[in-house]
Design an enzyme around this catalytic site. Structure first.
Site, short mmCIF file in Angstrom:
data_model
loop_
_atom_site.label_atom_id
_atom_site.label_comp_id
_atom_site.label_asym_id
_atom_site.label_seq_id
_atom_site.Cartn_x
_atom_site.Cartn_y
_atom_site.Cartn_z
N LYS A 46 0.87 -1.18 0.00
CA LYS A 46 0.00 0.00 0.00
C LYS A 46 0.91 1.23 0.00
O LYS A 46 1.98 1.23 0.61
CB LYS A 46 -0.87 -0.02 1.26
N ASN A 70 -13.21 3.36 -6.01
CA ASN A 70 -12.73 3.62 -4.64
C ASN A 70 -12.22 5.03 -4.50
O ASN A 70 -11.74 5.65 -5.45
CB ASN A 70 -11.66 2.59 -4.24
N LEU A 74 -5.41 7.07 0.23
CA LEU A 74 -4.07 6.71 0.76
C LEU A 74 -4.02 6.55 2.28
O LEU A 74 -3.10 7.06 2.93
CB LEU A 74 -3.00 7.71 0.29
N ASN A 129 4.32 6.55 -6.50
CA ASN A 129 2.91 6.74 -6.83
C ASN A 129 2.67 8.23 -7.06
O ASN A 129 2.41 8.98 -6.12
CB ASN A 129 2.01 6.20 -5.70
N CYS A 132 -2.10 8.89 -7.80
CA CYS A 132 -3.32 8.56 -7.03
C CYS A 132 -4.41 9.60 -7.32
O CYS A 132 -4.21 10.79 -7.06
CB CYS A 132 -3.04 8.52 -5.54
N THR A 200 -5.85 3.88 -11.23
CA THR A 200 -7.30 3.86 -11.51
C THR A 200 -7.72 5.05 -12.40
O THR A 200 -7.03 6.06 -12.48
CB THR A 200 -8.10 3.90 -10.20
N GLY A 250 -4.50 -3.48 -14.61
CA GLY A 250 -5.82 -2.89 -14.86
C GLY A 250 -6.76 -4.01 -15.28
O GLY A 250 -6.78 -4.39 -16.45
N GLY A 251 -7.46 -4.57 -14.30
CA GLY A 251 -8.47 -5.58 -14.62
C GLY A 251 -7.97 -6.96 -14.92
O GLY A 251 -8.68 -7.76 -15.54
N GLY A 272 -4.61 -6.53 -9.03
CA GLY A 272 -5.17 -5.66 -8.00
C GLY A 272 -6.52 -6.13 -7.51
O GLY A 272 -6.64 -7.03 -6.67
C1 FMN Z 1 -9.06 -0.23 -3.04
C2 FMN Z 1 -7.89 0.19 -3.89
C3 FMN Z 1 -6.83 0.88 -3.30
C4 FMN Z 1 -5.74 1.28 -4.08
N1 FMN Z 1 -4.70 1.93 -3.48
C5 FMN Z 1 -3.60 2.25 -4.22
C6 FMN Z 1 -2.46 2.82 -3.60
O1 FMN Z 1 -2.40 3.02 -2.38
N2 FMN Z 1 -1.41 3.15 -4.41
C7 FMN Z 1 -1.39 2.92 -5.76
O2 FMN Z 1 -0.41 3.23 -6.42
N3 FMN Z 1 -2.47 2.35 -6.35
C8 FMN Z 1 -3.56 2.01 -5.62
N4 FMN Z 1 -4.62 1.40 -6.23
C9 FMN Z 1 -4.58 1.15 -7.68
C10 FMN Z 1 -4.09 -0.28 -7.99
O3 FMN Z 1 -2.79 -0.49 -7.51
C11 FMN Z 1 -4.14 -0.55 -9.52
O4 FMN Z 1 -3.26 0.33 -10.17
C12 FMN Z 1 -5.54 -0.38 -10.10
O5 FMN Z 1 -6.52 -0.82 -9.21
C13 FMN Z 1 -5.71 -1.11 -11.44
O6 FMN Z 1 -5.54 -2.50 -11.29
P1 FMN Z 1 -6.78 -3.52 -11.03
O7 FMN Z 1 -7.85 -3.19 -12.03
O8 FMN Z 1 -6.19 -4.90 -11.22
O9 FMN Z 1 -7.22 -3.30 -9.63
C14 FMN Z 1 -5.72 1.00 -5.47
C15 FMN Z 1 -6.78 0.30 -6.05
C16 FMN Z 1 -7.86 -0.11 -5.28
C17 FMN Z 1 -8.96 -0.88 -5.94
#
Ligand code: FMN
Length: 310
Positions: A46, A70, A74, A129, A132, A200, A250-251, A272
């Site tokens: 995280k 979401n 952070l 990061n 965000c 995201t 991403g997905g 993720g």
């Molecule tokens: C609940 C949640 C919290 C996240 N927190 C962070 C974070 O703290 N730092 C970060 O760089 N990305 C964060 N992300 C983004 C994910 O690391 C990832 O880049 C994004 O969700 C796309 O991948 P996915 O579709 O497989 O989830 C978060 C995503 C979700 C769903």
């Protein structure tokens, strides 16, 4: 036949390309009852900031068709507590640890965080990061919301961090831009060892009965299968422009969706949202990638990278 799945990002060596994404895997310990953590290619924590953050007020998640929205904001215990209480657990693991960091106000916070992590033997690499969508005004000096929306600001952060650490740096990019390749190139030229994409996508959902937004912060970040085709497109475009390794995400839900990213040019992939649905999904994805390679008689992952025919 045992396929060679190893990946190199700067000086970071991964036994396989499968990472878990920041913010979706806690600090790893939370998943130990569900998954053999040592099968992973790497673990991304995280995002950590200099000081503790409570995050945004609830509701801060909601499901959407094929996605998760979401606005966590952070939430994290801050670097001091991270080093004292979360880091020691990684002593037990044989998996490279990538620590994600972010600034709350000033670019100099990235430098301070990187200096502290540079001293920690258990930290294999640092992910910046800069993307965000749930934190406003990452840099007071710039009039853009995100560092990752500005090529100059991106380069500034990467250069400043590179000066204070010898650990490999991965820069996490935002899909909320017109041309992600400009930002990827800026990160590469500034010395980033790799880029990860995508974070995201800014999005919004409305509760029609209550006539209110579903998230307290109104706008949040969308993840999950809904964003995959956008993320794959961005990886492909970036692959054609940069030479440094790309971590695609991403997905990703299964081996096929992970392979989509590799064929589009990703050297590694990151899971993720799927971890929330099936905390053991990574072992299934890894088995599926190996099965695919054996079926297609591909001995090395490198031969699949960017191998789409178009
Ligand atoms: C609940 C949640 C919290 C996240 N927190 C962070 C974070 O703290 N730092 C970060 O760089 N990305 C964060 N992300 C983004 C994910 O690391 C990832 O880049 C994004 O969700 C796309 O991948 P996915 O579709 O497989 O989830 C978060 C995503 C979700 C769903």
């Amino acid at each position: 036949m045992t396929p060679n799945l190893s990946v190199v990002i700067g000086t970071l060596k991964l036994k396989n390309p499968l990472l878990v994404s920041s913010g979706t895997f806690g600090y790893a310990q939370e998943f130990v009852d569900f998954l053999d953590l040592n099968i992973l290619g790497g673990i991304v924590t995280k995002t950590i900031t200099l000081f503790p953050r409570q995050g945004n007020r609830p509701p801060r998640t909601c499901e959407t068709p094929a996605g998760l929205l979401n606005s966590i904001g952070l939430e994290n215990p801050g670097i001091k507590v991270f080093i004292q209480e979360k880091l020691p657990y990684f002593q037990k693991l044989k998996v490279p640890l990538i620590v994600s960091i972010a600034a709350q106000d000033e670019i100099s916070e990235f430098v301070e965080l990187a200096e502290k992590l540079d001293k920690e033997r258990l930290v294999a690499a640092i992910e910046l990061n800069i993307s965000c969508p749930n934190v406003r005004h990452c840099t007071k000096k710039s009039n853009v919301k995100l560092i990752a929306q500005d090529a100059k600001a991106t380069a500034l952060v990467v250069k400043a961090v590179k000066k204070v650490t010898t650990k490999p740096i991965i820069t996490k990019l935002s899909p909320n831009v017109t041309d992600i390749t400009e930002i990827a190139l800026a990160a590469e030229e500034a010395g980033s060892d790799g880029v990860s994409l995508v974070n995201t996508i800014t999005a919004m959902a409305v509760d029609v009965e209550k006539r209110r937004p579903k998230l307290a912060m109104v706008i949040g970040g969308l993840s999950g299968p809904a964003i995959r085709p956008i993320a794959v497109r961005m990886v492909w475009e970036t692959y054609k422009k940069v030479r440094i390794p790309i971590i695609g995400m991403g997905g990703i839900m299964d081996a096929d969706s992970a392979l989509e990213f590799i064929l589009a040019g990703a050297s590694a992939i990151s899971v993720g949202t799927a971890n929330f649905i099936n905390p053991n999904v990574c072992s299934e994805i890894l088995r599926g990638i190996c099965g695919y390679m054996i079926r297609h008689r591909i001995t090395s992952l490198e031969r699949l990278r960017g191998a789409i025919m178009c």
